[in-house]
Design a protein around this motif. Structure first.
Motif, PDB file in Angstrom:
ATOM      1  N   VAL A   1      -0.406   0.742   8.007  1.00 16.54           N
ATOM      2  CA  VAL A   1      -0.382   1.313   6.447  1.00 16.54           C
ATOM      3  C   VAL A   1       0.310   2.388   6.467  1.00 16.54           C
ATOM      4  O   VAL A   1       0.330   2.736   7.670  1.00 16.54           O
ATOM      5  CB  VAL A   1      -1.689   1.490   6.470  1.00 16.54           C
ATOM      6  N   PRO A   2       1.483   2.308   5.887  1.00 18.27           N
ATOM      7  CA  PRO A   2       2.940   3.446   5.884  1.00 18.27           C
ATOM      8  C   PRO A   2       1.960   4.445   5.227  1.00 18.27           C
ATOM      9  O   PRO A   2       0.915   5.103   4.272  1.00 18.27           O
ATOM     10  CB  PRO A   2       3.890   2.841   4.538  1.00 18.27           C
ATOM     11  N   SER A   3       2.304   5.976   5.597  1.00 17.14           N
ATOM     12  CA  SER A   3       1.521   6.863   4.764  1.00 17.14           C
ATOM     13  C   SER A   3       2.767   7.958   4.196  1.00 17.14           C
ATOM     14  O   SER A   3       3.992   7.581   4.234  1.00 17.14           O
ATOM     15  CB  SER A   3       0.805   7.846   5.569  1.00 17.14           C
ATOM     16  N   LEU A   4       2.273   8.663   2.992  1.00 18.65           N
ATOM     17  CA  LEU A   4       3.086   9.603   2.096  1.00 18.65           C
ATOM     18  C   LEU A   4       2.993  10.970   2.358  1.00 18.65           C
ATOM     19  O   LEU A   4       1.912  11.447   3.202  1.00 18.65           O
ATOM     20  CB  LEU A   4       1.725   9.268   0.410  1.00 18.65           C
ATOM     21  N   VAL A   5       4.426  11.577   2.481  1.00 16.01           N
ATOM     22  CA  VAL A   5       4.412  12.540   2.845  1.00 16.01           C
ATOM     23  C   VAL A   5       4.897  13.781   1.924  1.00 16.01           C
ATOM     24  O   VAL A   5       6.064  12.501   0.557  1.00 16.01           O
ATOM     25  CB  VAL A   5       5.583  12.698   3.912  1.00 16.01           C
ATOM     26  N   THR A   6       4.059  14.484   1.469  1.00 15.77           N
ATOM     27  CA  THR A   6       4.082  15.395   0.212  1.00 15.77           C
ATOM     28  C   THR A   6       5.818  16.411   0.936  1.00 15.77           C
ATOM     29  O   THR A   6       5.624  17.190   1.206  1.00 15.77           O
ATOM     30  CB  THR A   6       3.618  15.250  -0.786  1.00 15.77           C
ATOM     31  N   ARG A   7       6.601  16.634   0.222  1.00 13.15           N
ATOM     32  CA  ARG A   7       8.141  17.586  -0.144  1.00 13.15           C
ATOM     33  C   ARG A   7       7.808  18.105  -1.213  1.00 13.15           C
ATOM     34  O   ARG A   7       7.297  17.858  -2.469  1.00 13.15           O
ATOM     35  CB  ARG A   7       8.756  16.942   1.127  1.00 13.15           C
TER      36      ARG A   7
ATOM     37  N   ALA B   1       0.535  -1.499   0.007  1.00 13.83           N
ATOM     38  CA  ALA B   1      -0.117  -0.047   0.055  1.00 13.83           C
ATOM     39  C   ALA B   1       0.412   1.667  -0.021  1.00 13.83           C
ATOM     40  O   ALA B   1       0.500   2.858  -0.677  1.00 13.83           O
ATOM     41  CB  ALA B   1      -0.664   0.010   1.147  1.00 13.83           C
ATOM     42  N   GLY B   2       2.460   1.481   0.764  1.00 19.30           N
ATOM     43  CA  GLY B   2       3.049   2.223   0.690  1.00 19.30           C
ATOM     44  C   GLY B   2       3.769   2.440  -0.882  1.00 19.30           C
ATOM     45  O   GLY B   2       3.832   4.034  -0.667  1.00 19.30           O
ATOM     46  N   ALA B   3       3.727   1.660  -1.409  1.00 16.77           N
ATOM     47  CA  ALA B   3       4.303   1.677  -2.722  1.00 16.77           C
ATOM     48  C   ALA B   3       3.406   2.225  -3.344  1.00 16.77           C
ATOM     49  O   ALA B   3       3.934   2.870  -4.742  1.00 16.77           O
ATOM     50  CB  ALA B   3       5.050   0.497  -2.897  1.00 16.77           C
ATOM     51  N   ARG B   4       2.090   1.971  -3.740  1.00 15.20           N
ATOM     52  CA  ARG B   4       1.102   2.150  -3.818  1.00 15.20           C
ATOM     53  C   ARG B   4       0.657   3.396  -4.375  1.00 15.20           C
ATOM     54  O   ARG B   4       0.146   4.511  -5.393  1.00 15.20           O
ATOM     55  CB  ARG B   4      -0.626   1.185  -3.999  1.00 15.20           C
ATOM     56  N   ALA B   5       0.609   3.990  -3.055  1.00 17.76           N
ATOM     57  CA  ALA B   5       0.515   4.847  -2.443  1.00 17.76           C
ATOM     58  C   ALA B   5       1.670   6.525  -3.510  1.00 17.76           C
ATOM     59  O   ALA B   5       1.321   7.814  -4.325  1.00 17.76           O
ATOM     60  CB  ALA B   5      -0.040   5.533  -1.542  1.00 17.76           C
ATOM     61  N   ALA B   6       2.757   5.649  -3.111  1.00 18.33           N
ATOM     62  CA  ALA B   6       4.193   6.751  -3.882  1.00 18.33           C
ATOM     63  C   ALA B   6       3.943   7.017  -5.431  1.00 18.33           C
ATOM     64  O   ALA B   6       3.644   7.384  -5.560  1.00 18.33           O
ATOM     65  CB  ALA B   6       5.115   6.260  -3.232  1.00 18.33           C
TER      66      ALA B   6
END
Length: 344
Positions: A325-331, A171-176
């Motif tokens: 579940v990991p979460s996306l951090v947008t920078r 799920a983390g990789a999909r989000a990225a």
């Protein structure tokens, strides 16, 4: 009454009891992680132990109780932020429950090295084992050795195994990857972790699922080794063709190496190429540009691993089915897509 023991004598359990204002049986229950002790009493006893610099005799306790109060950790880390953070959390959570932690770091990923590390831990009379070496061959060796103590492992997704702590790397990789797709990127390259690593395989799968679902062209993933040096090498090689506008790296260190290579070549990130990592190590927010990445709760992983294992050790299993579940951090390292400037 003075809290100090007689000069020249190591403090005893009775010295701790006198200073804490409790019985020596209560101190013993605190040392053994007994659940009937009130939190304020437990804290008072620990403060007394610290003031007296009391250290329980582990060997004597093991002889009396036939229990070592020791957890073993099998680790493939050599200082990497994520696993090191989880191990620190494991030690804190185990200490809170009156347990010690012995860690064996794998010298290599060969079956012989894995067997030796496991034998080393088992010789410490561990009551349970946490496996923080997410490689396929480690679990092959575990199955062949028929380990006779409870153990829990870290898995990329849950498969109904009560001994597996599920972290949804897919799920983390999909989000990225979806983040890059949403920015308009159609040519995305994945620099993956090493073959045989369960985490690397899961992140690659998440990447491929997102790309296939979006009906985009699939670039062959590049197998790396988690290091910034490999990321730098991969970045230089990728720039020979420039048939992409974004890179999803399997971890932050490789992403940092990629951005270094792009910067050395005069390529703007994210103006020309966007980069996304995975793990959210402390360095990620301080590189330039600050790295978009996937955040993992490494401390929570360690705490849950101890809870799951001690539930097995005590015969009171806890629910370990809920995935982390990991979460996306947008920078600033990711931005809108621009035209591909390379050749095919």
């Amino acid at each position: 009454m003075s809290p100090e023991p007689q000069k020249g004598r190591a403090p005893s359990i009775r010295d701790v009891a006198r200073l804490a204002g409790v019985s020596h049986q209560t101190v013993s229950r605190v040392l053994n992680g007994h659940e009937s002790i009130r939190d304020e009493t437990r804290q008072r006893v620990r403060e007394a132990m610290e003031a007296l610099k009391y250290r329980p005799n582990r060997a004597a306790r093991a002889l009396v109780t036939s229990r070592s109060r020791t957890i073993g950790v099998l680790s493939a880390t050599h200082g990497e932020y994520g696993p090191s953070s989880s191990i620190a959390a494991i030690e804190d959570a185990a200490r809170d429950q009156g347990y010690y932690v012995n860690t064996a770091n794998l010298a290599s990923s060969s079956p012989g090295a894995i067997i030796e590390a496991l034998k080393h831990l088992l010789l410490q009379d561990i009551e349970g084992l946490i496996v923080m070496a997410p490689q396929v061959r480690v679990f092959d060796v575990l199955a062949g050795m028929a380990i006779d103590v409870p153990y829990v492992s870290l898995q990329s997704t849950g498969h109904g195994d009560h001994r597996a702590l599920a972290i949804d790397q897919i799920a983390g990789a999909r989000a990225a990857t979806q983040h890059l797709i949403d920015l308009g990127h159609e040519e995305i390259v994945h620099v993956a972790g090493p073959q045989d690593w369960i985490e690397a395989e899961a992140r690659m799968r998440g990447f491929l699922d997102a790309v296939i679902d979006a009906d985009l062209r699939t670039h062959p993933p590049i197998l790396g080794d988690w290091s910034a040096d490999f990321g730098y090498f991969a970045g230089k090689e990728l720039l020979r063709y420039r048939d992409f506008t974004a890179v999803f790296a399997g971890n932050d260190l490789m992403a940092v190496g990629l951005m270094h290579a792009f910067r050395d070549a005069g390529v703007d990130v994210p103006g020309e190429i966007s980069v996304v990592g995975f793990d959210d190590i402390p360095l990620a927010q301080h590189v330039w540009p600050p790295l978009t990445t996937v955040h993992q709760e490494f401390g929570e992983v360690g705490r849950r691993a101890v809870a799951l294992l001690l539930g097995e050790v005590r015969g009171t299993p806890v629910d370990g089915d809920e995935e982390i579940v990991p979460s996306l951090v947008t920078r600033a390292s990711s931005g809108p897509a621009h035209a591909v400037v390379g050749r095919y």
